[in-house]
Each structure stands twice: as C-alpha cells, then as structure tokens.
Design a protein around this motif. Structure first.
Motif, mmCIF file in Angstrom:
data_model
loop_
_atom_site.group_PDB
_atom_site.id
_atom_site.type_symbol
_atom_site.label_atom_id
_atom_site.label_comp_id
_atom_site.label_asym_id
_atom_site.label_seq_id
_atom_site.Cartn_x
_atom_site.Cartn_y
_atom_site.Cartn_z
ATOM 1 N N SER A 1 0.695 -1.236 0.000
ATOM 2 C CA SER A 1 -0.200 0.134 0.063
ATOM 3 C C SER A 1 1.031 1.565 -0.113
ATOM 4 O O SER A 1 0.502 2.286 -0.660
ATOM 5 N N VAL A 2 2.117 1.292 0.795
ATOM 6 C CA VAL A 2 3.057 2.452 0.686
ATOM 7 C C VAL A 2 3.304 2.623 -0.723
ATOM 8 O O VAL A 2 3.635 3.927 -1.144
ATOM 9 N N THR A 3 3.613 1.614 -1.498
ATOM 10 C CA THR A 3 4.400 1.986 -2.603
ATOM 11 C C THR A 3 3.261 2.318 -3.579
ATOM 12 O O THR A 3 3.397 3.353 -4.503
ATOM 13 N N VAL A 4 2.006 1.807 -3.399
ATOM 14 C CA VAL A 4 0.874 2.404 -4.474
ATOM 15 C C VAL A 4 0.766 3.778 -3.976
ATOM 16 O O VAL A 4 0.725 4.847 -4.831
ATOM 17 N N GLY A 5 0.888 4.239 -2.764
ATOM 18 C CA GLY A 5 0.919 5.755 -2.390
ATOM 19 C C GLY A 5 1.978 6.574 -2.828
ATOM 20 O O GLY A 5 1.657 7.640 -3.284
ATOM 21 N N GLU A 6 3.201 6.134 -2.961
ATOM 22 C CA GLU A 6 4.277 6.884 -3.504
ATOM 23 C C GLU A 6 3.995 7.033 -5.134
ATOM 24 O O GLU A 6 4.168 8.150 -5.659
ATOM 25 N N ALA A 7 3.503 5.846 -5.651
ATOM 26 C CA ALA A 7 3.269 5.766 -7.095
ATOM 27 C C ALA A 7 2.084 6.736 -7.578
ATOM 28 O O ALA A 7 1.951 7.001 -8.779
ATOM 29 N N ILE A 8 1.331 6.965 -6.613
ATOM 30 C CA ILE A 8 0.156 7.958 -7.099
ATOM 31 C C ILE A 8 0.222 9.387 -6.361
ATOM 32 O O ILE A 8 -0.769 10.197 -6.508
ATOM 33 N N GLY A 9 1.276 9.475 -5.818
ATOM 34 C CA GLY A 9 1.824 10.890 -5.049
ATOM 35 C C GLY A 9 0.968 11.280 -3.824
ATOM 36 O O GLY A 9 0.612 12.268 -3.529
ATOM 37 N N ALA A 10 0.439 10.282 -3.120
ATOM 38 C CA ALA A 10 -0.591 10.515 -1.789
ATOM 39 C C ALA A 10 0.324 10.666 -0.462
ATOM 40 O O ALA A 10 -0.205 11.002 0.416
ATOM 41 N N THR A 11 1.528 10.152 -0.563
ATOM 42 C CA THR A 11 2.559 10.111 0.478
ATOM 43 C C THR A 11 2.829 11.345 0.934
ATOM 44 O O THR A 11 2.837 12.498 0.185
ATOM 45 N N PRO A 12 3.180 11.747 2.157
ATOM 46 C CA PRO A 12 3.369 11.175 3.459
ATOM 47 C C PRO A 12 2.125 11.071 4.299
ATOM 48 O O PRO A 12 2.186 10.260 5.229
ATOM 49 N N VAL A 13 1.246 12.094 4.369
ATOM 50 C CA VAL A 13 0.104 12.377 5.310
ATOM 51 C C VAL A 13 -0.908 11.502 5.003
ATOM 52 O O VAL A 13 -1.905 11.725 4.184
ATOM 53 N N MET A 14 -0.945 10.002 4.966
ATOM 54 C CA MET A 14 -2.028 9.190 4.897
ATOM 55 C C MET A 14 -1.578 7.868 5.629
ATOM 56 O O MET A 14 -0.296 7.787 6.264
ATOM 57 N N THR A 15 -2.574 7.135 6.018
ATOM 58 C CA THR A 15 -2.427 5.624 6.738
ATOM 59 C C THR A 15 -2.459 4.788 5.476
ATOM 60 O O THR A 15 -3.348 4.891 4.384
ATOM 61 N N ALA A 16 -1.868 3.653 5.803
ATOM 62 C CA ALA A 16 -1.727 2.600 4.827
ATOM 63 C C ALA A 16 -1.797 1.221 5.616
ATOM 64 O O ALA A 16 -1.170 1.134 6.489
ATOM 65 N N ALA A 17 -2.153 0.329 4.881
ATOM 66 C CA ALA A 17 -1.950 -0.983 5.190
ATOM 67 C C ALA A 17 -2.373 -2.098 4.166
ATOM 68 O O ALA A 17 -3.164 -1.695 3.442
ATOM 69 N N ASP A 18 -1.762 -3.439 4.410
ATOM 70 C CA ASP A 18 -2.137 -4.305 3.468
ATOM 71 C C ASP A 18 -3.227 -5.201 3.898
ATOM 72 O O ASP A 18 -3.046 -5.684 5.226
ATOM 73 N N TYR A 19 -4.054 -5.696 3.357
ATOM 74 C CA TYR A 19 -5.023 -6.344 3.858
ATOM 75 C C TYR A 19 -5.027 -8.027 3.069
ATOM 76 O O TYR A 19 -4.570 -8.038 1.866
ATOM 77 N N GLU A 20 -5.444 -9.105 3.928
ATOM 78 C CA GLU A 20 -5.546 -10.229 3.645
ATOM 79 C C GLU A 20 -6.712 -10.984 4.197
ATOM 80 O O GLU A 20 -6.768 -10.852 5.258
ATOM 81 N N PHE A 21 -7.494 -11.270 3.195
ATOM 82 C CA PHE A 21 -8.655 -12.185 3.538
ATOM 83 C C PHE A 21 -9.371 -12.875 2.550
ATOM 84 O O PHE A 21 -10.187 -12.833 1.695
ATOM 85 N N ALA A 22 -8.382 -13.809 2.041
ATOM 86 C CA ALA A 22 -8.557 -14.645 0.667
ATOM 87 C C ALA A 22 -8.934 -13.397 -0.254
ATOM 88 O O ALA A 22 -8.532 -12.592 -0.458
ATOM 89 N N CYS A 23 -10.037 -13.952 -0.878
ATOM 90 C CA CYS A 23 -10.849 -13.289 -2.021
ATOM 91 C C CYS A 23 -11.554 -12.098 -1.667
ATOM 92 O O CYS A 23 -12.090 -11.420 -2.633
ATOM 93 N N LYS A 24 -11.731 -11.569 -0.513
ATOM 94 C CA LYS A 24 -12.611 -10.545 -0.117
ATOM 95 C C LYS A 24 -11.752 -9.444 0.422
ATOM 96 O O LYS A 24 -12.452 -8.620 1.111
#
Lengths: 130, 388, 349
Positions: C90-113
């Motif tokens: 999520s932070v790499t996505v943030g950098e690549a869309i110019g949304a950093t640094p004032v943001m929160t980010a996390a990766d989620y995992e719940f199989a397909c949802k």
C-alpha cells in the motif's frame, strides 16, 4: 542497486519526476540538480512529466546481464518526452517487430528487477504504446 | 612544452588467457616494452596503468601499486597511477604519460593498459561493462552496451540509409587484418554472410558486429624526444594527444549517432599537430561495435557524415585502401581487453610507422592516429604520431 | 453520502486457455471449461505482480477524475499475493500516485474478499470524518498449483476505488458482513500455492456466506432481487455466482455485466472489484447495484449501491480503459510460456 541508492530516487522513478530550470526553461529527466546551461544562475525545481512521448531509437536486448536474463528479448529505447527531454527505458510490447522509430508511447508502472528471491524488488517506469 | 616520443612497445597475446593472471599479463607487456626500448627497468621514472574495472573483473583496486610491485619497481618507489575512463582507460594512461614528459616533470615514463575479463561469467561481464554508461538511468533498466550501440546503429541507418551489408564490411575488413596480426584474438577471415548469419545480440547488431571479451595487456615507453635516440634508431614522435568529454548518457547527446567528443578531440589534435586529415596514413579507431568504426571515421573528419559505410564497402579503409583503418584487426578481431585497448592502438601505430608490421604493413606509413572511446562516447582520446 | 468517487481496473494482456492447461495434464479441456464456465484466464507479464496491478488500477481511477492525491488519507490494498510477506504494497501504491506522506496505509488479506474489506474500512474513515478520501484496492496474481483445479482459474487483475463523500458517482447505501471460521481454502506461510477443501468450499463455505451476507443486506434495506439493476457476486469460476444468484432469486441478465470470470478467471481479491468496475463502465444514473464478495476462511461483504448523476458529469469514464476493452486486448500463451511467466519452471539458483 543497493536499497538506499534506489530509495533516494524512487519517487522520480515511479512518477517520472524530473527537474526544470526556471531560468532557461529546459526540462531534465533524469533529474539534474545543476542546470548544465545556466549552472549557478539556474533555478532548478521539480517537474512531473506527463509521461507521453515518442521513440527516437531502440534496440532489442537478446543477451542480458544475469538479472535481466529471463526477460529477454526485451525492447529498450531512447524516448523523447513531449516536454523535450530524452530518457532511456524499456518499452513493453506484445510483438517486438511492431516497434518503430517515431512510435508514440506512454508511461506505465512495472517491476524493473529483483535482488534474488529474498532481496528488494525494484519498481519503476516503463513505456507502452500510446 | 617538450616534444615526446614513443621508444618502446610491448603486447601480450590477446584472447582467453585462462592460465595467466591480471598482474602477470601486465608485467609481461611491460617487460616486452622495456626490452623493445633497450633500456633498464631502473630508467623508468613514473608509471600509468589504464584499467577499467579491476574491481568488478578481479575484485582488485589499487592497480598502480600492484603493477609497480610485480614489475619490481615498487622498491624504486616510483609514482604509479591507475587511470580509468571505461574503455578509454588506456588512452588516458597514454595521455597522462605524454603530459608528464611534455611538462618536464619526468623524462621516461611507462604507460600500460590491462584487463582480465574472463575470470567472471558472461552475465557479470555484461553488467560490469554496463557501468561505462549511466548506471542509475541507463544500466538500471537492463540496458547493455551492445544495445546502446545498437540504438546508435538504428538511428544512423535510419537517417543515412547505410545498408546492413555495408556495416558488416567493417567486421569483414577487421578480421582480414586480424588474420595478419600474430597477437590478435581472432586470426581468421570472415565473409559478409558470416556476419549476417551470426546471432542477434541487440538488434540490429549481431554477434559478429561486436568486439569480444578479451584478456590482455599492452605497454609503451615514452621518452622526451631529445633523449629518444639514446634508446632507439626509430623513435616515433607524439604530435598530439587530446581528450574530450560528453554527456555520460547516450540519450542526452546532441545527436545520437555523432560522437561530439570524437569531433572535439580530433579537431584539437589536428590543430596541435598542424597536419591535415589527408596527411594521415593509417588510423586505429575504437570499433567496439561495427557502427562505432563508421561513426569514428566520420566524426574524426576523414569523410562526411553518412559516407563511411559506402567508403568501407568500396575498400577505402582496407589495408591497401586510401586510409587503412584498424590494421591491427581493431577491437573486433584483435580483441578488446578494455583497459588495454588504448595502449594497444598506440603499439600498432608505432609498429606500422617503424615499418615492422609484417603482413599487415602499410607501405610508407609516416603519420598514424589513434582514437579511443570510453562508454558510448562520454570520453574520447585521440593521438597523432609521426615517424622521425 | 459516502460512495465511490472514481474507479479504475487493470487486467494484464496475457491469457491462457483452459484447453491448453488441460492438454498438459491429460484432462479434457472442454469438459473442464463447461463445468467451471471459465474458458480462459489472464496471466501477468514477467514484470507484473499484484503491486504493479494495484498501481495501474489506482492510476486508471485517478485518470478518470481530478482527485488531489494529497487529499487521499488512507490506502488499503487487499491481496493474497502481496509481493512481500513483510513490507506493505500500500505505501508503494501511495508513492506511485503521489499520496504520501500524510496518509495511513495497510495491506489486507482475507482470501478473495480483502479488496471489499478495504472499501468498508475507507467508508468508516470517511464517514467518521477522519479522512477526505480513501483508496481501496483488490489486486492479485493468483496462485494455483500445477494440475490443481485452481490452475484453470487462478488469474491476475485488480481494481481500485476512491471512497469519499463529495459528489460520489455511486452512493454506497449500506454494507454488512457475514463471517465465520470455515477452513475451506488456505495457504500456509512460505508456501507457494494454496490448498483447498474441494467440495467443502461449496455449500458450507461459498454458498452459506454469500447467501448469509446477501440476505442480511436485503433484510436491512427492505429490498428484493428485482429492485437491483446489476448484481455482482464473487466469481471463483462462473458456476458458483450463477448458482448463488439463482438461489437468491437474481436473474442471469442482472449478473451478466459483472460476471467476468468466463474470460478472466478468478482474480481472487480482484474478482468482485473488477466485476464492479465492469458494471460502473456502463451504469446509468439511478441504477442500483448489489454486490457480495466472498473470502475463504470465510466471510462475505455485501454492498447496496446507487449510481448518481455524477457518473455522467464528474468523471470521464473514457479516460481509462474499460474492463471490456482490457478483456478483449489479449495475447495467448502456451503452457510453457505461461509456466515461465508464473515462475513455475525450476531455475538454477
């Protein structure tokens, strides 16, 4: 490339952020901290390129260094961005025979290389047909 | 500034030297040069060693000290300096030695060049050589040296209409010359079909458009012209040795297929030497790829832009042509131990001007020139020589 | 009201046909395709992974609408194929869309949802006033072991949604979830491929949870299937969503536009997000959309969505490729090329 060395310029690589000299109006990508034309008189500011341009010249890499070996054959090109500056980058194409000088391209986000199975993965900008 | 002459040359055999180490090859070339000059090691006052990438190829830096030590000169405590400008490292060593004598700092100096390239894998070699371009903005994307020169070739062919066959003729000619050079890596003649049927390395360049991976070393002894006759009956005078720079990246050049650094270095050299292009009897140019020779001949001013392919096909640059180019076989056939190449070119021109080139001798050669390129043209060294 | 501000999908160009996979394992491709309703699936390029897919989907979303990246306060990327076990996509996505640094980010995992879980999180943050915009992405380069049934469907793709409450193109009227501990499919740490419970992944897992969340949603909203113009269900294949739609009382034409599986395969966390993108590509103001995802393990997230006038005035849908365009832009691989693309060939280290 070491982690800090890549990290230092990663936003430039991800988002095609170069520089512009406000004194002479020249755009630079890769970014330059000193304008070669104006030198100390130059005023350098960040500039985000639109990411569109055309192929000036290109080649197809058939023999690569170990890190890029699995991706051969791949196209590399010198691309002139619409703002006027030139850079070197890979061009992704389904058929390497379809690439030609003057072909319009646009930027996209791809994996560049990886340091083995356990090391850092390097991402950045490649180009595709516009 | 004092006049400078070359009074001794020494070359190892070029090729895959599995049994010989980096230092052994450099010492072998140095000893041959000192022998050739008919002097004693103790006469050497300073040493320059051209080497591109000891750090990558043999994990060795501090090359000046290493070579001084294994030459037996460390105990004389002579200054020993390594020079580096990628494939122009040898040319730099030569020019530093010339300036060292011309300035009056020293009377007798050895300039050597060495590269041991076969101690690492092909992939590692490709990556190490990519360091001659901009690692951060060219090499990082997997761009190889053949692909950079291939982009030059494509640009050139697109603009000037040179044919693939004309380009191949560069390799054919250089292999013809290499077949007449006993130290050459490839002493075998080839045909245009050999080139056209070889494997694509980086389109449009094929394997036989590319110089090989080579181990080897070369050395020359330079001396102030006023003392040259102490050592040899046929000194060769250095009329000029110039160096020029350009952008590190090919994409930043004013013109993709013109090496402005070659243009600048050659113009300066001819100005200093006070001779005309037509006075030159032979040239050793930096043909790391066939396209590089085409660009070199034009950018040095021997013909107009766009004409070199046709001239090559017509035999203008052949051994018996109007301007023999790369009589040694060039980087293509003689081999390209990168750090040694600039010095090897000097050895070849001196050998020709002395009339000692055997089967590849250019009759009556009086003035010769060398052209050594670093990277895709970010550094160029040119030197002009005259028999005295 | 909180809703979708803009959206974007990304599907890699390469495909492999079920027939081509079946040929390798001595199976009957036609029977398998007819059984699963999946005829071909997408395959990532050598230099694509769930992160590059997430970035390109997010950039497609931002290409459609002028959202100031600095106003993005949260990014959640749901995937079961994050390129790193530890280090956020999520932070790499943030950098690549110019949304950093004032943001929160996390990766989620719940199989397909995990992608729809990100939408719910963003909704909460927007509704509570903690952020102006949140980006929720579902993206996967799905893994399926050689010769396993999953190999015929495990695909690559994803979609991104910017969630906010000023002029959304589609209002999210409500969301609810239905979750239990049901081990129908899993991948242990360090393993390259998931394992699954075969038929156990059907009735007590997919069907129970999708129906559970769907009924919960319609009960809360007081709606019935006929009230919706479109319905999107998780699509591990084409058979499951068709069956569950029928069980719930939805008609085939309601699910057709959002059912990409026959030509795309199962993009895991990307599946429902890509299906929803496909619907948004054609939806008109006033259209009502019913969405129910499913993640093994197990849980379902349901959404009730109403398309607004803003879909015609506030975004330029043509500024990024439609799902249909990307589904049609394809290059077929044979199994050997596919194996190389997916890293299934044992290489010398």
């Amino acid at each position: 490339m070491s982690v800090p060395r890549f990290w230092r310029k990663q936003t430039n690589r991800y988002n095609l952020i170069g520089t512009k000299c406000e004194t002479c109006g020249t755009y630079y990508f890769p970014p330059r901290s000193l304008c070669p034309k104006c030198r100390r008189e130059g005023k350098i500011v960040d500039y985000k390129f639109k990411g569109t341009g055309k192929i000036v010249t290109f080649s197809v890499v058939r023999t690569a260094s170990d890190k890029f070996d699995l991706q051969t054959p791949f196209v590399v090109a010198i691309i002139e961005l619409d703002e006027g500056t030139r850079l070197t980058a890979p061009v992704i194409c389904s058929d390497i025979n379809e690439v030609y000088i003057g072909m319009r391209v646009k930027s996209t986000f791809r994996k560049i290389s990886a340091d083995g199975d356990s090391g850092i993965i390097v991402y950045g900008t490649k180009f595709i047909r516009e | 500034m004092r006049d400078v002459a070359v009074v001794g040359v020494g070359l190892t055999k070029f090729g895959e030297r599995w049994g010989d180490s980096f230092r052994e090859m450099c010492v072998e070339a140095g000893v041959k040069a000192i022998d050739d000059a008919g002097m004693d090691g103790d006469d050497i006052q300073e040493m320059f060693v051209g080497n591109m990438s000891g750090g990558r190829f043999v994990l060795q830096e501090h090359i000046g000290a290493l070579i001084a030590d294994y030459s037996g000169l460390a105990t004389n405590h002579i200054p020993a300096t390594r020079t580096e400008a990628a494939c122009a490292s040898g040319g730099l060593a030569f020019r530093q030695a010339v300036n060292c004598i011309a300035s009056g700092a020293q009377d007798i100096v050895i300039a050597a060049g060495v590269e041991k390239m076969t101690d690492v894998s092909g992939g590692e070699t490709t990556d190490a050589l990519a360091g001659a371009a901009d690692r951060e903005w060219e090499g990082m994307y997997g761009v190889t040296f053949p692909s950079l020169y291939a982009m030059m070739a494509r640009d050139y062919m697109n603009r000037y209409g040179m044919t693939r066959e004309e380009l191949a003729q560069v390799a054919v000619k250089n292999h013809y010359n290499g077949a007449r050079n006993p130290i050459a890596q490839y002493q075998k003649e080839i045909t245009i079909d050999t080139v056209l049927n070889s494997t694509l390395v980086a389109d449009p360049l094929r394997l036989m458009d590319c110089s090989p991976v080579t181990d080897g070393a070369a050395a020359v002894i330079l001396c102030s012209l006023d003392r040259a006759k102490e050592f040899t009956d046929c000194p060769v005078k250095v009329l000029a040795s110039t160096q020029a720079s350009d952008t590190i990246s090919l994409h930043d050049r004013r013109d993709i297929s013109t090496l402005d650094a070659t243009v600048a270095a050659a113009n300066r050299a001819f100005d200093i030497a006070k001779i005309e292009r037509k006075d030159v009897d032979l040239v050793e140019v930096h043909d790391c790829f066939t396209i590089a020779e085409i660009c070199a001949i034009e950018d040095m001013g021997f013909c107009k832009k766009g004409e070199a392919g046709k001239l090559t096909a017509e035999g203008y640059t052949a051994l018996d042509g109007k301007l023999p180019v790369n009589t040694s076989g060039g980087l293509k056939a003689c081999g390209h131990p990168v750090g040694a190449t600039g010095i090897k070119q000097v050895c070849e021109v001196v050998t020709q001007l002395r009339g000692e080139a055997g089967k590849r001798q250019v009759d009556g050669a009086e003035i010769g020139m060398t052209h050594n390129v670093g990277g895709t043209g970010a550094t160029v060294v040119t030197s002009i020589f005259r028999r005295v | 009201m909180v809703g979708i501000i803009t959206y974007g999908a990304y599907i890699p160009q390469f495909r492999i046909k079920a027939d081509e996979i079946a040929k390798v394992w001595g199976a009957n491709g036609t029977e398998i395709s007819n059984g699963l309703g999946v005829f071909e699936k997408s395959v990532p390029d050598m230099d694509e992974d769930s992160l590059t897919i997430a970035v390109n989907a997010a950039r497609n979303a931002l290409a459609r609408r002028d959202v100031n990246p600095a106003d993005i306060g949260a990014i959640y990327v749901g995937s079961e194929s994050h390129p790193y076990a530890v280090k956020p996509t999520s932070v790499t996505v943030g950098e690549a869309i110019g949304a950093t640094p004032v943001m929160t980010a996390a990766d989620y995992e719940f199989a397909c949802k995990a992608g729809t879980a990100g939408i719910q999180t963003c909704m909460g943050l927007v509704k509570s006033g903690m952020i102006k915009y949140g980006v929720a992405i579902g993206s996967d380069v799905a893994q399926g072991a050689p010769s396993d049934a999953l190999e015929y469907t495990a695909a690559a793709g994803g979609a991104a949604f910017v969630i906010g409450n000023d002029d959304p193109i589609a209002e999210i009227n409500d969301t609810c979830s239905y979750s239990t501990d049901t081990p129908d499919f899993w991948r242990r740490e360090g393993q390259a491929y998931p394992r699954h419970g075969g038929r156990f992944s059907g009735e007590p897992a997919y069907f129970k949870h999708v129906q559970g969340a769907a009924h919960l949603m319609m009960d809360r909203m007081g709606t019935k299937p006929a009230d919706y113009d479109y319905a999107i269900f998780h699509q591990p294949n084409a058979k499951f969503p068709r069956n569950v739609a029928a069980m719930l009382g939805f008609k085939p034409e309601q699910i057709k536009q959002g059912l990409c599986a026959p030509r795309l395969g199962n993009t895991y966390s990307g599946a429902v997000p890509v299906g929803l993108s496909s619907v948004l590509d054609v939806a008109k103001p006033g259209d009502r959309i019913f969405v129910t995802s499913y993640g093994s393990g197990s849980g379902s997230d349901a959404f009730d969505i109403t398309v607004t006038d803003a879909i015609l005035t506030k975004i330029d849908r043509k500024a990024a490729p439609s799902v249909e365009t990307m589904l049609n832009d394809k290059i077929y691989l044979d199994y050997a090329q596919y194996a190389k693309h997916k890293g299934k060939i044992v290489m010398q280290k």
